[in-house]
Scaffold this active site. Structure first.
Site, short mmCIF file in Angstrom:
data_model
loop_
_atom_site.label_atom_id
_atom_site.label_comp_id
_atom_site.label_asym_id
_atom_site.label_seq_id
_atom_site.Cartn_x
_atom_site.Cartn_y
_atom_site.Cartn_z
N ARG A 223 52.60 -1.02 54.51
CA ARG A 223 53.89 -0.35 54.79
C ARG A 223 53.59 1.14 54.78
O ARG A 223 53.17 1.69 53.75
CB ARG A 223 54.94 -0.72 53.74
N HIS B 260 59.08 -2.73 62.68
CA HIS B 260 59.22 -3.60 61.50
C HIS B 260 59.21 -5.05 62.02
O HIS B 260 60.22 -5.74 62.01
CB HIS B 260 60.53 -3.26 60.78
N GLN C 54 60.55 -8.16 60.01
CA GLN C 54 62.00 -8.17 59.87
C GLN C 54 62.67 -8.80 61.08
O GLN C 54 63.51 -9.70 60.95
CB GLN C 54 62.51 -6.72 59.69
N ASP D 49 71.70 -0.68 60.66
CA ASP D 49 70.67 -0.30 59.68
C ASP D 49 71.01 1.10 59.18
O ASP D 49 71.92 1.76 59.70
CB ASP D 49 69.28 -0.37 60.35
N CYS E 229 69.33 -5.41 57.90
CA CYS E 229 68.02 -5.73 57.31
C CYS E 229 67.99 -5.48 55.81
O CYS E 229 67.16 -6.05 55.11
CB CYS E 229 66.93 -4.90 58.00
N ARG F 97 63.08 -13.80 55.58
CA ARG F 97 61.82 -13.04 55.45
C ARG F 97 60.74 -13.91 54.81
O ARG F 97 59.58 -13.86 55.19
CB ARG F 97 62.05 -11.79 54.58
N1 CP Z 1 64.42 -5.14 54.87
C1 CP Z 1 63.36 -4.71 54.16
O1 CP Z 1 62.26 -4.53 54.69
O2 CP Z 1 63.61 -4.52 52.84
P1 CP Z 1 62.64 -3.76 51.81
O3 CP Z 1 62.57 -2.33 52.24
O4 CP Z 1 63.31 -3.95 50.48
O5 CP Z 1 61.30 -4.41 51.86
N1 NVA Z 2 64.98 1.64 59.03
C1 NVA Z 2 64.83 1.39 57.61
C2 NVA Z 2 64.51 -0.02 57.36
C3 NVA Z 2 64.38 -0.41 55.90
C4 NVA Z 2 63.99 -1.83 55.71
C5 NVA Z 2 63.76 2.29 57.05
O1 NVA Z 2 62.72 2.46 57.71
O2 NVA Z 2 63.94 2.87 55.98
#
Ligand code: CP
Ligand code: NVA
Length: 337
Positions: free
Chosen positions: A121, A148, A151, A243, A283, A311
């Site tokens: 990540r 992502h 997701q 989101d 999400c 997920r």
């Molecule tokens: N939706 C998602 O990726 O959640 P987290 O940021 O908690 O992993």
């Molecule tokens: N768009 C958001 C998604 C979180 C799961 C971010 O990148 O913070």
């Protein structure tokens, strides 16, 4: 008695399949449309019969390097590996970039000697690409600034379960043209589905991702549209998705974005423009009262926790497909048992 489908899934390498077709999941574009469907179909089997897969990844090990916080992604990879018989390790990189202490190729060439799969990540998408380029083991994107993919695959698994044929489903994404919007565009396009994205001017999806989604859509019969009017996007839609207005890494813009994104809030008035059977999707984490109201988040239309559950099943399917040697090994029709 184990079903025929599980027997077929749990055998060794398929003769003639020497090189996995599904190598990494850095971008949704690493998958073919058939592989995207295989992920969803295998996830449905895993969800229905989790105990059939308890030893599937016996002895396999996963490591996560996360530059950003996580609840769902981290725990679903950890729980997913454990429930498949494997082990997951977590490397907290929230204090600095992954390659601040050591070069990315050097990290890759260490980690590939110890474990079987790397989950990243990151802020920069190029960090995930770089790890995949250097590591000899599969690399999974668990969110970058650009995409992502896990997701959106989970989101479409929820839609497939709810509506069946995704070719008849229209998803309206309302808000920031961000990583989640990009992955929904690419995944919807792969699945021959219909995606509308409504953003404020200046916050449209990345042009290169949108063009890629359009190109995929031409092959699959999907449609992808970008617009600025949230009501136009939501009109008659089967799913309304939003989101965060400011993603991780954009916290210093959060206050300035509120007035810009306020007309894009998903509230009961906007939801009323969707089809009567429409679901609400997010999400998570949600900023209640900003991109979505409590009334919508907590309504019977909301499937946000189904998405969170998805997920787990989808990531288990992704891990099996990557670690077992390619989606071509999985009989798609086995999902419908
Ligand atoms: N939706 C998602 O990726 O959640 P987290 O940021 O908690 O992993
Ligand atoms: N768009 C958001 C998604 C979180 C799961 C971010 O990148 O913070």
């Amino acid at each position: 008695m184990r079903s025929q489908a599980v027997e077929r899934i749990s055998v060794g390498p398929v003769p003639g399949v020497s090189k996995p077709t599904m190598r990494d999941l850095v971008s949704t574009r690493d998958l073919s449309p058939a592989e995207v469907r295989s992920v969803l179909d295998l996830a449905a089997v895993v969800k229905a019969r989790p105990s059939d897969f308890r030893r599937t990844l016996d002895g396999k090990q996963l490591v996560m390097f996360f530059e950003k916080p996580s609840l769902r992604t981290r725990l679903t990879f950890e729980a997913g590996m454990a429930s498949l018989g494997g082990t997951a390790f977590f490397m907290d990189q929230t204090g600095g970039r992954i390659d601040a202490r050591e070069s990315l190729p050097d990290i890759a060439h260490n980690v590939e000697r110890w474990v079987d799969v790397i989950v990243l990540r990151t802020f920069a998408h190029s960090t995930v690409e770089g790890m995949a380029a250097h590591a000899s083991i599969p690399v999974i994107n668990a969110l970058s600034d650009l995409e992502h993919p896990c997701q959106a695959l989970a989101d479409y698994s929820v839609l497939q379960e709810r509506f069946g044929n995704l070719k008849n489903v229209t998803l309206a994404y309302v808000g920031d043209g961000n990583n989640v919007a990009h992955s929904l565009l690419l995944t919807g396009a792969m699945l021959g589905s219909h995606v509308r994205v409504a953003t404020p001017p200046g916050y449209q999806p990345n042009a290169e991702i949108f063009a890629a989604a359009q190109e995929i859509a031409q092959e699959t019969g999907a449609t992808v549209e970008a617009m600025t009017d949230p009501r136009e996007a939501v009109s008659g839609a089967d799913a309304v998705y939003t989101d965060a207005w400011a993603s991780m890494g954009q916290e210093n813009e959060a206050d300035a974005r509120i007035p810009i994104f306020q007309p894009y809030q998903v509230n009961e008035k906007l939801m009323a423009k969707a089809a009567p059977h429409a679901v609400f999707m997010h999400c998570l984490p949600a900023h209640r009262g900003q991109e979505a109201t409590d009334a919508v988040m907590d309504s019977p239309q909301s499937v946000v926790f189904d998405q969170a559950e998805g997920r787990l099943h989808v990531q288990k399917a992704i891990l099996m497909l990557l670690l077992w040697g390619g989606a071509s090994r999985f009989p798609v029709r086995s999902a419908h048992v």
